[in-house]
Design a protein around this motif. Structure first.
Motif, short mmCIF file in Angstrom:
data_model
loop_
_atom_site.label_atom_id
_atom_site.label_comp_id
_atom_site.label_asym_id
_atom_site.label_seq_id
_atom_site.Cartn_x
_atom_site.Cartn_y
_atom_site.Cartn_z
N MET A 19 1.21 -1.11 0.24
CA MET A 19 -0.36 0.07 0.23
C MET A 19 0.88 1.73 -0.11
O MET A 19 1.33 1.32 0.62
CB MET A 19 -0.69 -0.12 0.93
CG MET A 19 -1.81 -1.16 1.23
SD MET A 19 -3.33 -0.89 -0.18
CE MET A 19 -3.80 0.85 -0.11
N VAL A 20 0.79 1.68 -1.05
CA VAL A 20 1.86 3.22 -1.11
C VAL A 20 1.28 4.30 -0.63
O VAL A 20 1.70 5.56 0.19
CB VAL A 20 1.61 3.20 -2.54
CG1 VAL A 20 2.65 5.50 -2.86
CG2 VAL A 20 2.34 2.47 -3.24
N THR A 21 -0.80 4.24 -0.60
CA THR A 21 -1.17 5.74 0.17
C THR A 21 -2.76 4.47 0.93
O THR A 21 -1.95 3.35 0.20
CB THR A 21 -1.67 6.25 -1.14
OG1 THR A 21 -3.00 5.99 -1.54
CG2 THR A 21 -0.41 7.12 -0.94
N ALA A 22 -2.64 5.15 1.05
CA ALA A 22 -4.05 4.92 2.33
C ALA A 22 -4.82 4.69 0.89
O ALA A 22 -6.23 3.55 1.32
CB ALA A 22 -4.73 6.18 2.71
N GLU A 23 -5.16 5.24 -0.20
CA GLU A 23 -6.19 4.38 -1.04
C GLU A 23 -5.48 4.04 -2.03
O GLU A 23 -6.59 2.50 -3.02
CB GLU A 23 -6.23 5.87 -2.05
CG GLU A 23 -8.08 7.09 -1.75
CD GLU A 23 -5.97 7.49 -0.90
OE1 GLU A 23 -5.25 8.00 -0.86
OE2 GLU A 23 -7.21 8.18 0.60
N GLY B 83 -2.42 0.55 -3.91
CA GLY B 83 -1.00 -0.43 -3.18
C GLY B 83 -0.55 -0.79 -5.22
O GLY B 83 -1.12 -0.70 -6.13
N SER B 84 0.27 -1.23 -4.96
CA SER B 84 1.11 -1.95 -5.98
C SER B 84 1.35 -2.85 -6.08
O SER B 84 1.96 -3.63 -4.86
CB SER B 84 2.87 -0.59 -6.49
OG SER B 84 2.35 0.87 -6.41
N VAL B 85 2.28 -3.22 -6.90
CA VAL B 85 2.33 -4.60 -7.05
C VAL B 85 3.92 -5.10 -6.37
O VAL B 85 4.35 -3.78 -6.30
CB VAL B 85 2.32 -5.44 -8.77
CG1 VAL B 85 1.75 -5.50 -9.01
CG2 VAL B 85 3.51 -4.35 -9.82
N TYR B 86 4.32 -5.90 -5.83
CA TYR B 86 5.99 -6.28 -5.47
C TYR B 86 6.14 -7.66 -5.32
O TYR B 86 4.81 -8.21 -4.76
CB TYR B 86 6.32 -5.44 -3.70
CG TYR B 86 6.88 -5.36 -2.80
CD1 TYR B 86 8.31 -5.56 -3.89
CD2 TYR B 86 7.30 -6.69 -2.20
CE1 TYR B 86 9.28 -5.26 -2.73
CE2 TYR B 86 8.20 -6.76 -1.59
CZ TYR B 86 9.57 -5.99 -1.50
OH TYR B 86 10.76 -6.58 -1.26
N PHE B 87 6.92 -7.96 -5.16
CA PHE B 87 7.41 -9.56 -5.35
C PHE B 87 8.15 -10.16 -4.62
O PHE B 87 9.67 -9.09 -4.33
CB PHE B 87 7.98 -10.66 -7.37
CG PHE B 87 8.09 -11.29 -6.85
CD1 PHE B 87 7.05 -12.57 -6.82
CD2 PHE B 87 9.07 -11.97 -7.50
CE1 PHE B 87 6.78 -13.48 -7.46
CE2 PHE B 87 9.03 -13.72 -7.51
CZ PHE B 87 7.87 -13.63 -7.24
N GLU B 88 7.95 -10.31 -2.74
CA GLU B 88 9.04 -10.40 -2.19
C GLU B 88 10.03 -11.56 -2.57
O GLU B 88 10.02 -12.63 -3.14
CB GLU B 88 8.42 -10.74 -0.55
CG GLU B 88 6.54 -9.96 -0.24
CD GLU B 88 6.56 -10.32 0.88
OE1 GLU B 88 6.33 -11.46 1.29
OE2 GLU B 88 5.92 -9.61 1.76
N GLU B 89 11.42 -11.27 -1.81
CA GLU B 89 12.16 -12.56 -1.88
C GLU B 89 12.01 -13.64 -1.49
O GLU B 89 12.19 -15.02 -2.13
CB GLU B 89 13.76 -11.58 -0.94
CG GLU B 89 15.64 -13.30 -1.89
CD GLU B 89 14.76 -13.12 -3.18
OE1 GLU B 89 15.59 -13.28 -3.30
OE2 GLU B 89 15.57 -11.94 -3.75
N SER B 90 10.93 -13.43 -0.59
CA SER B 90 10.50 -15.00 0.49
C SER B 90 9.89 -15.83 -0.56
O SER B 90 10.56 -17.27 -0.47
CB SER B 90 9.83 -14.95 1.34
OG SER B 90 8.90 -14.22 1.18
N ILE B 91 8.98 -15.22 -1.87
CA ILE B 91 8.43 -15.55 -2.25
C ILE B 91 9.17 -16.63 -3.74
O ILE B 91 8.69 -17.36 -3.79
CB ILE B 91 7.21 -15.12 -2.86
CG1 ILE B 91 6.31 -14.67 -2.29
CG2 ILE B 91 6.64 -15.78 -4.62
CD1 ILE B 91 5.13 -13.27 -2.68
N ILE B 92 10.45 -15.53 -3.81
CA ILE B 92 11.24 -16.60 -5.31
C ILE B 92 12.07 -18.10 -4.54
O ILE B 92 12.22 -18.81 -4.79
CB ILE B 92 12.81 -15.53 -5.25
CG1 ILE B 92 11.69 -13.89 -5.60
CG2 ILE B 92 13.39 -15.20 -6.00
CD1 ILE B 92 12.27 -13.04 -5.92
#
Length: 268
Positions: A246-250, A252-261
């Motif tokens: 979540m970038v703001t309260a309204e 969010g953006s995609v994000y790929f966690e290293e743990s998922i990799i």
């Protein structure tokens, strides 16, 4: 040896799309990302504005990287039709590597003179040089001048665009079509259609999903065939939405966690 991949596109201050997402995606795929900026995008008081770099600065960026040995190129937001012949000349110097064109159309409904010029350039100059183009439903409607309200119409447009551009076409269905599953269609020569389905995700961390998908395919094509690269990229983006920030309260953006990799052995 680490593969080097180029993105040509705009800068997103929220790092949810554009070159920021492309570079992060390239890194997640264990490739080294290089970028050429077409523009800087701003969003103030809900007013989206695109500020193209000058033609001279854009050309200087391309000249700066002439000696780099690329393994893939992605093209996103072009912003200025004057850039198209420069991009075409640059692509012609790299005829043997994957080139992905994500036809980002952000001007209102394709009615502006700038967008019409960019569309003409995509159709006549850039698309024939690419390995794959990746429009979303709205962009596919603009490119084909046809409405898409069903899966059958989506298939017809995918085939139409593939034949027109003589390159593979991936239409990103997203969540717009009715039903519980999101469907993307890959149109290949000889009217072959490959269908990718996934359960729709009820999430607002989707900013940058389209950019990330095309970037992941670009990086994936440095080692895999097209159908596998698309399939892996779909899985990557699906997990990126689930793990989004979540970038703001309204929004969010995609994000790929290293743990998922590590846990999924993807996309390495």
């Amino acid at each position: 040896m680490t593969k080097i991949v180029l993105t040509i596109g705009g800068s997103d201050p929220f790092a949810g799309g554009g070159i920021q997402t492309d570079l992060k995606t390239f890194g997640d795929y264990h490739t080294f990302g290089i970028s050429v900026l077409t523009s800087i995008v701003t969003l103030v008081d809900n007013n989206l504005a695109i500020h193209p770099v000058t033609k001279e600065v854009f050309l200087a960026q391309l000249k700066s990287i002439e000696q780099v040995n690329f393994s893939g190129i992605k093209i996103g937001l072009i912003a200025n039709p004057e850039f198209i012949p420069l991009i075409k000349e640059f692509l012609q110097k790299h005829p043997d590597i994957p080139i992905i064109l994500d036809p980002v159309l952000v001007f209102k409904e394709g009615n502006s003179a700038i967008e019409k010029e960019i569309l003409a350039g995509i159709r006549g100059e850039l698309a024939p040089l690419t390995t794959l183009i990746t429009p979303n439903l709205t962009e596919a409607e603009t490119l084909s001048k046809r409405k898409i309200n069903s899966l059958q119409e989506m298939k017809e447009v995918a085939i139409l665009l593939q034949k027109e551009y003589k390159t593979a076409v991936l239409i990103k269905g997203g969540g717009r079509l009715a039903g519980e599953r999101a469907i993307d269609l890959l149109a290949l020569p000889e009217t072959k259609i490959v269908e990718y389905q996934a359960q729709k995700i009820k999430a607002i961390t989707i900013n940058g999903a389209g950019c990330s998908l095309s970037a992941a395919i670009t990086a994936g094509l440095t080692k895999d065939k097209l159908e596998k690269a698309v399939s892996d990229a779909k899985g990557y983006v699906y997990k990126s939405i689930q793990a989004g920030v979540m970038v703001t309260a309204e929004f969010g953006s995609v994000y790929f966690e290293e743990s998922i990799i590590k846990s999924n052995n993807l996309p390495a």
